[in-house]
Design a protein around this motif. Structure first.
Motif, mmCIF file in Angstrom:
data_model
loop_
_atom_site.group_PDB
_atom_site.id
_atom_site.type_symbol
_atom_site.label_atom_id
_atom_site.label_comp_id
_atom_site.label_asym_id
_atom_site.label_seq_id
_atom_site.Cartn_x
_atom_site.Cartn_y
_atom_site.Cartn_z
ATOM 1 N N GLY A 146 -16.195 -15.350 26.796
ATOM 2 C CA GLY A 146 -14.894 -14.727 26.612
ATOM 3 C C GLY A 146 -14.688 -13.447 27.411
ATOM 4 N N THR A 147 -15.728 -12.955 28.090
ATOM 5 C CA THR A 147 -15.585 -11.759 28.910
ATOM 6 C C THR A 147 -14.586 -12.026 30.031
ATOM 7 N N GLU A 148 -13.583 -11.145 30.150
ATOM 8 C CA GLU A 148 -12.553 -11.323 31.172
ATOM 9 C C GLU A 148 -12.862 -10.463 32.386
ATOM 10 N N LEU A 149 -12.695 -11.079 33.562
ATOM 11 C CA LEU A 149 -12.987 -10.427 34.834
ATOM 12 C C LEU A 149 -11.802 -10.579 35.773
ATOM 13 N N VAL A 150 -11.733 -9.673 36.749
ATOM 14 C CA VAL A 150 -10.798 -9.836 37.856
ATOM 15 C C VAL A 150 -11.563 -9.494 39.130
ATOM 16 N N GLY A 151 -11.341 -10.284 40.173
ATOM 17 C CA GLY A 151 -12.068 -10.039 41.416
ATOM 18 C C GLY A 151 -11.823 -11.150 42.401
ATOM 19 N N CYS A 152 -12.691 -11.213 43.413
ATOM 20 C CA CYS A 152 -12.505 -12.228 44.443
ATOM 21 C C CYS A 152 -13.846 -12.634 45.056
ATOM 22 N N TRP A 153 -13.803 -13.767 45.728
ATOM 23 C CA TRP A 153 -14.923 -14.276 46.516
ATOM 24 C C TRP A 153 -14.604 -14.063 47.996
ATOM 25 N N ASN A 154 -15.622 -13.780 48.782
ATOM 26 C CA ASN A 154 -15.518 -13.722 50.237
ATOM 27 C C ASN A 154 -16.672 -14.515 50.824
ATOM 28 N N LEU A 155 -16.518 -14.963 52.041
ATOM 29 C CA LEU A 155 -17.583 -15.678 52.731
ATOM 30 C C LEU A 155 -18.228 -14.715 53.716
ATOM 31 N N GLU A 156 -19.524 -14.477 53.545
ATOM 32 C CA GLU A 156 -20.288 -13.628 54.454
ATOM 33 C C GLU A 156 -21.395 -14.484 55.052
ATOM 34 N N GLY A 157 -21.208 -14.888 56.297
ATOM 35 C CA GLY A 157 -22.139 -15.844 56.896
ATOM 36 C C GLY A 157 -21.986 -17.168 56.175
ATOM 37 N N ASN A 158 -23.078 -17.682 55.630
ATOM 38 C CA ASN A 158 -23.015 -18.942 54.879
ATOM 39 C C ASN A 158 -23.160 -18.698 53.377
ATOM 40 N N LYS A 159 -22.855 -17.486 52.932
ATOM 41 C CA LYS A 159 -23.009 -17.107 51.531
ATOM 42 C C LYS A 159 -21.662 -16.685 50.957
ATOM 43 N N LEU A 160 -21.330 -17.220 49.776
ATOM 44 C CA LEU A 160 -20.163 -16.747 49.039
ATOM 45 C C LEU A 160 -20.568 -15.489 48.288
ATOM 46 N N VAL A 161 -19.792 -14.424 48.431
ATOM 47 C CA VAL A 161 -20.084 -13.152 47.774
ATOM 48 C C VAL A 161 -18.895 -12.802 46.889
ATOM 49 N N GLY A 162 -19.155 -12.680 45.591
ATOM 50 C CA GLY A 162 -18.098 -12.353 44.644
ATOM 51 C C GLY A 162 -18.284 -10.957 44.076
ATOM 52 N N THR A 163 -17.179 -10.235 43.981
ATOM 53 C CA THR A 163 -17.176 -8.924 43.337
ATOM 54 C C THR A 163 -16.121 -8.966 42.244
ATOM 55 N N PHE A 164 -16.572 -8.813 40.999
ATOM 56 C CA PHE A 164 -15.691 -8.932 39.844
ATOM 57 C C PHE A 164 -15.836 -7.696 38.959
ATOM 58 N N THR A 165 -14.706 -7.245 38.421
ATOM 59 C CA THR A 165 -14.698 -6.092 37.534
ATOM 60 C C THR A 165 -14.327 -6.559 36.140
ATOM 61 N N ARG A 166 -15.140 -6.130 35.164
ATOM 62 C CA ARG A 166 -14.846 -6.470 33.773
ATOM 63 C C ARG A 166 -13.595 -5.739 33.323
ATOM 64 N N LYS A 167 -12.705 -6.456 32.612
ATOM 65 C CA LYS A 167 -11.482 -5.830 32.115
ATOM 66 C C LYS A 167 -11.779 -4.887 30.951
ATOM 67 N N ASP A 168 -12.832 -5.171 30.178
ATOM 68 C CA ASP A 168 -13.087 -4.373 28.970
ATOM 69 C C ASP A 168 -13.752 -3.024 29.255
ATOM 70 N N ASN A 169 -14.583 -2.941 30.301
ATOM 71 C CA ASN A 169 -15.300 -1.676 30.525
ATOM 72 C C ASN A 169 -15.291 -1.194 31.980
ATOM 73 N N GLY A 170 -14.672 -1.964 32.874
ATOM 74 C CA GLY A 170 -14.559 -1.530 34.267
ATOM 75 C C GLY A 170 -15.836 -1.641 35.083
ATOM 76 N N LYS A 171 -16.886 -2.214 34.508
ATOM 77 C CA LYS A 171 -18.155 -2.350 35.236
ATOM 78 C C LYS A 171 -18.105 -3.567 36.153
ATOM 79 N N VAL A 172 -18.889 -3.495 37.235
ATOM 80 C CA VAL A 172 -18.830 -4.516 38.284
ATOM 81 C C VAL A 172 -19.952 -5.550 38.127
ATOM 82 N N LEU A 173 -19.574 -6.806 38.281
ATOM 83 C CA LEU A 173 -20.502 -7.929 38.328
ATOM 84 C C LEU A 173 -20.469 -8.465 39.754
ATOM 85 N N LYS A 174 -21.618 -8.526 40.400
ATOM 86 C CA LYS A 174 -21.736 -9.129 41.734
ATOM 87 C C LYS A 174 -22.279 -10.546 41.556
#
Length: 132
Positions: free
Chosen positions: A76-104
């Motif tokens: 149920g943890t809500e996040l907002v963020g995006c995926w990018n392609l770096e070389g052959n790797k998908l890299v996602g950076t997401f911020t939790r809506k409840d505490n503003g902390k970042v999930l990579k």
């Protein structure tokens, strides 16, 4: 594209510690470690469709590289963020809506495996999938 196809969870590394850092309670951590997750990825240029099916839920997420979108984790943890392609790797950076902390999050195909790596509050975890 290398990510395309169906992937079934094979094994986890440090996943319970990661879930604990995310604030997931013990019961959900025990269940989450054995969720039988299957992921189907379809890439069309910069657009991805990801279908996730586990013991707990089935969802479909459609995103375009570089564009922010909202996403809810199985607990149920809500996040907002995006995926990018770096070389052959998908890299996602997401911020939790409840505490503003970042999930990579990282997704890359290594040999015949899809390796998903998560980093949150200094805790790193991997979920490794096999084609199937």
């Amino acid at each position: 594209m290398a990510f395309n196809g169906a992937w079934k969870i094979d094994r986890n590394e440090n996943y319970e510690k990661f879930m604990e850092a995310m604030g997931v309670n013990m019961m959900k951590r025990k269940l989450g470690a054995h969720d039988n997750l299957k992921i189907t990825i379809q890439q069309d240029g910069n657009k991805f469709t990801v279908k996730e099916a586990s013991n707990f839920r089935a969802i479909e997420v459609v995103f375009t590289l570089g564009d922010n979108f909202e996403y809810s984790l199985a607990d149920g943890t809500e996040l907002v963020g995006c995926w990018n392609l770096e070389g052959n790797k998908l890299v996602g950076t997401f911020t939790r809506k409840d505490n503003g902390k970042v999930l990579k999050a990282y997704r890359e195909v290594v040999g015949d495996e899809l390796v998903q790596t998560y980093i949150y509050e200094g805790v790193e975890s991997k979920r490794i999938f096999k084609r199937g």
